[in-house]
Scaffold this motif. Sequence first.
Motif, short mmCIF file in Angstrom:
data_model
loop_
_atom_site.label_atom_id
_atom_site.label_comp_id
_atom_site.label_asym_id
_atom_site.label_seq_id
_atom_site.Cartn_x
_atom_site.Cartn_y
_atom_site.Cartn_z
N TYR A 16 0.98 -1.25 -0.33
CA TYR A 16 0.35 0.30 -0.31
C TYR A 16 0.68 0.64 0.21
CZ TYR A 16 -3.35 -3.11 1.40
OH TYR A 16 -4.42 -5.36 1.17
N GLY A 17 2.28 1.55 0.41
CA GLY A 17 3.18 2.46 0.63
C GLY A 17 3.28 2.94 -0.63
N ASP A 18 3.69 1.81 -1.41
CA ASP A 18 4.27 1.05 -2.79
C ASP A 18 3.16 1.76 -3.57
OD1 ASP A 18 6.56 0.10 -1.76
OD2 ASP A 18 6.44 -1.69 -2.39
N ARG A 19 2.10 1.83 -3.31
CA ARG A 19 0.61 1.74 -4.26
C ARG A 19 0.86 3.88 -4.15
NH1 ARG A 19 -3.90 -0.98 -5.86
NH2 ARG A 19 -5.38 1.00 -6.04
N LEU A 20 1.35 4.54 -3.75
CA LEU A 20 1.35 5.58 -2.79
C LEU A 20 2.61 6.11 -3.49
CD1 LEU A 20 -0.33 5.94 0.29
CD2 LEU A 20 -1.09 7.17 -1.14
N VAL A 21 3.55 5.70 -2.99
CA VAL A 21 5.10 6.12 -4.06
C VAL A 21 4.82 6.15 -5.95
CG1 VAL A 21 7.03 5.23 -4.92
CG2 VAL A 21 6.97 5.07 -1.97
N ALA A 22 4.54 5.29 -6.18
CA ALA A 22 4.08 5.05 -7.32
C ALA A 22 3.08 6.16 -7.98
CB ALA A 22 3.39 3.77 -7.94
N LEU A 35 1.74 9.78 2.38
CA LEU A 35 3.33 9.10 2.96
C LEU A 35 3.66 9.67 4.04
CD1 LEU A 35 4.75 8.93 -0.77
CD2 LEU A 35 4.01 6.87 0.63
N GLY A 36 3.72 11.27 4.02
CA GLY A 36 3.91 12.28 5.15
C GLY A 36 3.48 11.17 6.58
N ALA A 37 1.99 11.50 6.12
CA ALA A 37 1.02 10.80 7.30
C ALA A 37 1.19 9.19 7.96
CB ALA A 37 -0.28 10.73 6.67
N ILE A 38 1.59 8.95 7.04
CA ILE A 38 1.93 6.86 6.84
C ILE A 38 3.39 7.15 7.71
CG2 ILE A 38 -0.36 6.15 5.78
CD1 ILE A 38 2.25 5.47 4.52
N LEU A 92 9.39 4.72 5.34
CA LEU A 92 10.42 5.26 5.00
C LEU A 92 11.13 5.21 3.30
CD1 LEU A 92 13.22 5.70 6.42
CD2 LEU A 92 13.80 4.24 6.68
N ALA A 93 10.49 3.92 2.81
CA ALA A 93 10.87 3.67 1.48
C ALA A 93 10.58 4.61 0.05
CB ALA A 93 10.34 1.81 1.08
N ALA A 94 9.27 5.62 1.31
CA ALA A 94 9.18 6.74 0.09
C ALA A 94 10.08 7.92 -0.10
CB ALA A 94 7.69 7.50 0.47
N ALA A 95 11.19 7.98 0.68
CA ALA A 95 12.03 9.14 1.21
C ALA A 95 12.70 9.69 0.06
CB ALA A 95 13.38 8.24 2.09
N GLU A 96 13.40 8.84 -0.54
CA GLU A 96 13.82 9.30 -2.13
C GLU A 96 12.94 10.29 -2.69
OE1 GLU A 96 16.95 7.63 0.40
OE2 GLU A 96 14.96 6.76 -0.54
N PRO A 97 12.02 8.96 -3.36
CA PRO A 97 10.81 9.63 -3.73
C PRO A 97 9.96 10.92 -3.74
CG PRO A 97 10.80 7.34 -3.60
CD PRO A 97 11.52 7.74 -2.69
N ILE A 98 10.15 10.57 -2.39
CA ILE A 98 9.99 12.26 -1.98
C ILE A 98 10.20 13.29 -2.32
CG2 ILE A 98 8.85 14.23 0.16
CD1 ILE A 98 7.41 11.00 1.64
N ALA A 99 11.35 13.43 -2.05
CA ALA A 99 12.87 14.19 -1.85
C ALA A 99 12.64 15.12 -3.98
CB ALA A 99 13.92 13.97 -1.58
N GLN A 100 12.32 13.78 -4.78
CA GLN A 100 12.64 13.73 -6.38
C GLN A 100 11.10 14.21 -6.93
OE1 GLN A 100 14.06 10.17 -7.14
NE2 GLN A 100 15.54 10.39 -6.31
#
Length: 281
Positions: free
Chosen positions: A201-207, A224-227, A230-238
């Motif tokens: 579910y986290g990966d769905r949000l990263v996508a 992603l911030g709410a949950i 951590l795996a979203a850290a770099e995608p968030i920054a980019q």
Amino acid sequence: MPEQPFDHDTNEAISSDSLTVEQAIANLQGEDLGLRVYAAWWLGRFRVDEPLAIDILITALDDEADRTEAGGYPLRRNAARALGKLGDRRAVPALIQALSCSDFYVREAAAQSLELLGDPSGIPALLALLQDQIPGTLPAPEPPYLVQPYDAILEALGTLQAGAAVPLIVPFLQHEIPRIQYAAARALYQLTPDPREASQYGDRLVAALAGDELQLRRAALADLGAIGYLAAAEPIAQTLAENSLKLIALKGLLETQIQQRQPPGLNEGAIRVMALMDELL
């Protein structure tokens, strides 16, 4: 940028310094509907947790005087939002009752405030609303004319750890509106105890961060911030979005990592997120 309401008669911004706590409370009890609506907003915006203010805001959830031609209740909306920000659980029963209001946006504000207050006693009413089992509610007054504020309900159920809601939430992963899909993924991540299973579910949000629409990328950042995924850290920054929103999302990740740390130092995840935040500043 802070919210800045307007005086619709003069078309000028209203200064946040124009009120005192005493004046706001008095205005909320007065006859001038415009001043009452503004006072409710002001008390929430400035986190005025005076017991009297909270009591009057709770009373305002039953207001009948301030009603639009379309049937909406602006004062009730602002009161519901304010009560969530003020953090007093005395408001919970009134907010649960507000979930049965005909006004779509009152129900949305009530669901959001129940999430903020973190009281699980609101779960049964939220589940009933999710299934459209509360009579007398009207859909949103503009496209896409949602029957219920599904994203607010789903997010509240996730935060409140409503495990029994999972079978009801899963179908919303296929909802026609992407932001509701995101809200469902966010809730399921929070309600799935196995981290490996939750990661789907986290990966769905990263996508979703790679989507074409800025508004949807912003929504995924917030989720992603709410949950704290951590795996979203770099995608968030980019992500192609405002640095301010990326920093807010990363702050959510950092707070999650700090909660998980073993004293006395920071864990590797927290250090990694802090480095990304530094690069965005």
